[in-house]
Design a protein around this motif. Structure first.
Motif, PDB file in Angstrom:
ATOM      1  N   VAL A   1       8.834 -56.754  36.783  1.00 53.08           N
ATOM      2  CA  VAL A   1       8.734 -57.127  38.196  1.00 53.08           C
ATOM      3  C   VAL A   1       8.716 -55.898  39.117  1.00 53.08           C
ATOM      4  O   VAL A   1       8.272 -55.981  40.250  1.00 53.08           O
ATOM      5  CB  VAL A   1       9.868 -58.099  38.586  1.00 53.08           C
ATOM      6  N   ASP A   2       9.150 -54.775  38.632  1.00 56.00           N
ATOM      7  CA  ASP A   2       9.226 -53.561  39.443  1.00 56.00           C
ATOM      8  C   ASP A   2       7.823 -53.025  39.721  1.00 56.00           C
ATOM      9  O   ASP A   2       7.141 -52.570  38.810  1.00 56.00           O
ATOM     10  CB  ASP A   2      10.057 -52.514  38.710  1.00 56.00           C
ATOM     11  N   PRO A   3       7.372 -53.068  41.016  1.00 53.54           N
ATOM     12  CA  PRO A   3       6.014 -52.585  41.306  1.00 53.54           C
ATOM     13  C   PRO A   3       5.871 -51.083  41.034  1.00 53.54           C
ATOM     14  O   PRO A   3       4.771 -50.591  40.845  1.00 53.54           O
ATOM     15  CB  PRO A   3       5.800 -52.912  42.775  1.00 53.54           C
ATOM     16  N   GLY A   4       6.981 -50.380  40.997  1.00 51.99           N
ATOM     17  CA  GLY A   4       6.942 -48.946  40.748  1.00 51.99           C
ATOM     18  C   GLY A   4       7.051 -48.577  39.280  1.00 51.99           C
ATOM     19  O   GLY A   4       7.197 -47.401  38.945  1.00 51.99           O
ATOM     20  N   LEU A   5       6.996 -49.587  38.400  1.00 52.29           N
ATOM     21  CA  LEU A   5       7.079 -49.302  36.965  1.00 52.29           C
ATOM     22  C   LEU A   5       5.944 -48.362  36.609  1.00 52.29           C
ATOM     23  O   LEU A   5       4.791 -48.660  36.825  1.00 52.29           O
ATOM     24  CB  LEU A   5       6.973 -50.606  36.170  1.00 52.29           C
ATOM     25  N   ASP A   6       6.289 -47.239  36.067  1.00 52.53           N
ATOM     26  CA  ASP A   6       5.303 -46.187  35.905  1.00 52.53           C
ATOM     27  C   ASP A   6       5.091 -45.827  34.444  1.00 52.53           C
ATOM     28  O   ASP A   6       5.993 -45.893  33.635  1.00 52.53           O
ATOM     29  CB  ASP A   6       5.807 -45.080  36.823  1.00 52.53           C
ATOM     30  N   LEU A   7       3.851 -45.518  34.129  1.00 50.85           N
ATOM     31  CA  LEU A   7       3.442 -45.260  32.755  1.00 50.85           C
ATOM     32  C   LEU A   7       4.229 -44.107  32.140  1.00 50.85           C
ATOM     33  O   LEU A   7       4.603 -44.168  30.970  1.00 50.85           O
ATOM     34  CB  LEU A   7       1.938 -44.981  32.702  1.00 50.85           C
ATOM     35  N   ASP A   8       4.506 -43.070  32.915  1.00 46.72           N
ATOM     36  CA  ASP A   8       5.244 -41.933  32.375  1.00 46.72           C
ATOM     37  C   ASP A   8       6.649 -42.338  31.923  1.00 46.72           C
ATOM     38  O   ASP A   8       7.115 -41.918  30.861  1.00 46.72           O
ATOM     39  CB  ASP A   8       5.325 -40.803  33.410  1.00 46.72           C
ATOM     40  N   ALA A   9       7.320 -43.172  32.715  1.00 48.00           N
ATOM     41  CA  ALA A   9       8.672 -43.614  32.352  1.00 48.00           C
ATOM     42  C   ALA A   9       8.646 -44.492  31.110  1.00 48.00           C
ATOM     43  O   ALA A   9       9.493 -44.351  30.223  1.00 48.00           O
ATOM     44  CB  ALA A   9       9.305 -44.365  33.524  1.00 48.00           C
ATOM     45  N   VAL A  10       7.666 -45.382  31.028  1.00 47.56           N
ATOM     46  CA  VAL A  10       7.562 -46.262  29.855  1.00 47.56           C
ATOM     47  C   VAL A  10       7.226 -45.429  28.616  1.00 47.56           C
ATOM     48  O   VAL A  10       7.810 -45.635  27.549  1.00 47.56           O
ATOM     49  CB  VAL A  10       6.508 -47.369  30.089  1.00 47.56           C
ATOM     50  N   ALA A  11       6.326 -44.478  28.760  1.00 46.62           N
ATOM     51  CA  ALA A  11       5.972 -43.603  27.627  1.00 46.62           C
ATOM     52  C   ALA A  11       7.187 -42.805  27.173  1.00 46.62           C
ATOM     53  O   ALA A  11       7.371 -42.585  25.966  1.00 46.62           O
ATOM     54  CB  ALA A  11       4.831 -42.676  28.026  1.00 46.62           C
ATOM     55  N   ALA A  12       8.030 -42.415  28.119  1.00 49.58           N
ATOM     56  CA  ALA A  12       9.235 -41.659  27.765  1.00 49.58           C
ATOM     57  C   ALA A  12      10.179 -42.500  26.904  1.00 49.58           C
ATOM     58  O   ALA A  12      10.861 -41.964  26.026  1.00 49.58           O
ATOM     59  CB  ALA A  12       9.939 -41.183  29.028  1.00 49.58           C
ATOM     60  N   HIS A  13      10.229 -43.827  27.135  1.00 51.61           N
ATOM     61  CA  HIS A  13      11.047 -44.701  26.290  1.00 51.61           C
ATOM     62  C   HIS A  13      10.610 -44.603  24.837  1.00 51.61           C
ATOM     63  O   HIS A  13      11.429 -44.742  23.933  1.00 51.61           O
ATOM     64  CB  HIS A  13      10.938 -46.162  26.744  1.00 51.61           C
ATOM     65  N   ALA A  14       9.321 -44.385  24.625  1.00 52.54           N
ATOM     66  CA  ALA A  14       8.791 -44.298  23.261  1.00 52.54           C
ATOM     67  C   ALA A  14       8.781 -42.863  22.745  1.00 52.54           C
ATOM     68  O   ALA A  14       8.496 -42.634  21.571  1.00 52.54           O
ATOM     69  CB  ALA A  14       7.372 -44.870  23.221  1.00 52.54           C
ATOM     70  N   GLY A  15       9.043 -41.915  23.626  1.00 51.89           N
ATOM     71  CA  GLY A  15       9.022 -40.519  23.207  1.00 51.89           C
ATOM     72  C   GLY A  15       7.621 -39.947  23.057  1.00 51.89           C
ATOM     73  O   GLY A  15       7.384 -39.061  22.253  1.00 51.89           O
ATOM     74  N   TYR A  16       6.674 -40.480  23.823  1.00 53.71           N
ATOM     75  CA  TYR A  16       5.281 -40.059  23.767  1.00 53.71           C
ATOM     76  C   TYR A  16       4.846 -39.484  25.117  1.00 53.71           C
ATOM     77  O   TYR A  16       5.409 -39.823  26.149  1.00 53.71           O
ATOM     78  CB  TYR A  16       4.358 -41.265  23.502  1.00 53.71           C
ATOM     79  N   SER A  17       3.773 -38.688  25.088  1.00 59.90           N
ATOM     80  CA  SER A  17       3.094 -38.337  26.330  1.00 59.90           C
ATOM     81  C   SER A  17       2.350 -39.590  26.782  1.00 59.90           C
ATOM     82  O   SER A  17       2.086 -40.488  25.983  1.00 59.90           O
ATOM     83  CB  SER A  17       2.095 -37.193  26.105  1.00 59.90           C
ATOM     84  N   ARG A  18       1.984 -39.655  28.042  1.00 56.25           N
ATOM     85  CA  ARG A  18       1.331 -40.871  28.555  1.00 56.25           C
ATOM     86  C   ARG A  18       0.031 -41.196  27.814  1.00 56.25           C
ATOM     87  O   ARG A  18      -0.238 -42.344  27.522  1.00 56.25           O
ATOM     88  CB  ARG A  18       1.128 -40.778  30.064  1.00 56.25           C
ATOM     89  N   TYR A  19      -0.783 -40.191  27.504  1.00 58.24           N
ATOM     90  CA  TYR A  19      -2.079 -40.442  26.870  1.00 58.24           C
ATOM     91  C   TYR A  19      -1.929 -40.850  25.410  1.00 58.24           C
ATOM     92  O   TYR A  19      -2.615 -41.753  24.940  1.00 58.24           O
ATOM     93  CB  TYR A  19      -3.003 -39.232  27.040  1.00 58.24           C
ATOM     94  N   HIS A  20      -1.019 -40.215  24.703  1.00 51.52           N
ATOM     95  CA  HIS A  20      -0.776 -40.595  23.313  1.00 51.52           C
ATOM     96  C   HIS A  20      -0.155 -41.991  23.265  1.00 51.52           C
ATOM     97  O   HIS A  20      -0.481 -42.795  22.383  1.00 51.52           O
ATOM     98  CB  HIS A  20       0.134 -39.568  22.638  1.00 51.52           C
ATOM     99  N   PHE A  21       0.722 -42.292  24.233  1.00 55.65           N
ATOM    100  CA  PHE A  21       1.351 -43.608  24.300  1.00 55.65           C
ATOM    101  C   PHE A  21       0.304 -44.708  24.495  1.00 55.65           C
ATOM    102  O   PHE A  21       0.359 -45.749  23.834  1.00 55.65           O
ATOM    103  CB  PHE A  21       2.376 -43.640  25.433  1.00 55.65           C
ATOM    104  N   ILE A  22      -0.651 -44.488  25.400  1.00 58.11           N
ATOM    105  CA  ILE A  22      -1.694 -45.493  25.645  1.00 58.11           C
ATOM    106  C   ILE A  22      -2.450 -45.796  24.353  1.00 58.11           C
ATOM    107  O   ILE A  22      -2.663 -46.953  23.996  1.00 58.11           O
ATOM    108  CB  ILE A  22      -2.660 -45.036  26.763  1.00 58.11           C
TER     109      ILE A  22
END
Length: 143
Positions: free
Chosen positions: A19-40
């Protein structure tokens, strides 16, 4: 930690904070321990869609439920499910369901329980925010 478990942690974060409109790809990728592009790339390989597509689908599914059950405007639902733009919400909703939000509501309302009053839906969804000085406020209609 195995790669699928890392991706599941990120997916869980999206499921929790969708629900958070500010949910950001970098933060989600950090949960997985990946860079944003590798995470995608890794997320798409594991789940068949990009993280952005997954998050949009979660938000649209929630909007479908609210359109069927809550007596809220399309704009209110748009913001409650994490979209900041009504135009983006409407176009993505139509792409996903084949109907505009208003058409979807017209087609599906009345097929189940009575609509939940908007004030209860807003309270449940966290739509009432703290105003200046920490006082509880609504959207400003009651001045």
């Amino acid at each position: 930690m195995d790669k699928l478990r890392q991706l599941r942690l990120a997916k869980d974060a999206m499921d929790r904070d969708w629900v958070d409109p500010g949910l950001d790809l970098d933060a989600v990728a950090a949960h997985a321990g990946y860079s944003r592009y590798h995470f995608i790339r890794a997320f798409k390989a594991a789940y068949g869609e990009t993280p952005g597509q997954y998050l949009t689908h979660r938000r649209i599914e929630r909007a479908e439920e609210m359109l069927r059950t809550a007596n809220l405007s399309v704009t209110e639902i748009c913001h409650l499910v994490g979209f900041s733009s009504l135009g983006t919400f409407s176009s993505r909703f139509k792409t996903w369901t084949g109907l505009t939000p208003s058409e979807y509501r017209a087609k599906h309302v009345g097929r189940g329980a009575a609509l939940i009053p908007g004030c209860y839906a807003m309270l449940w969804a966290g739509g009432f925010r703290k105003g200046p000085g920490g006082a509880q406020r609504n959207s400003g209609e009651a001045g």
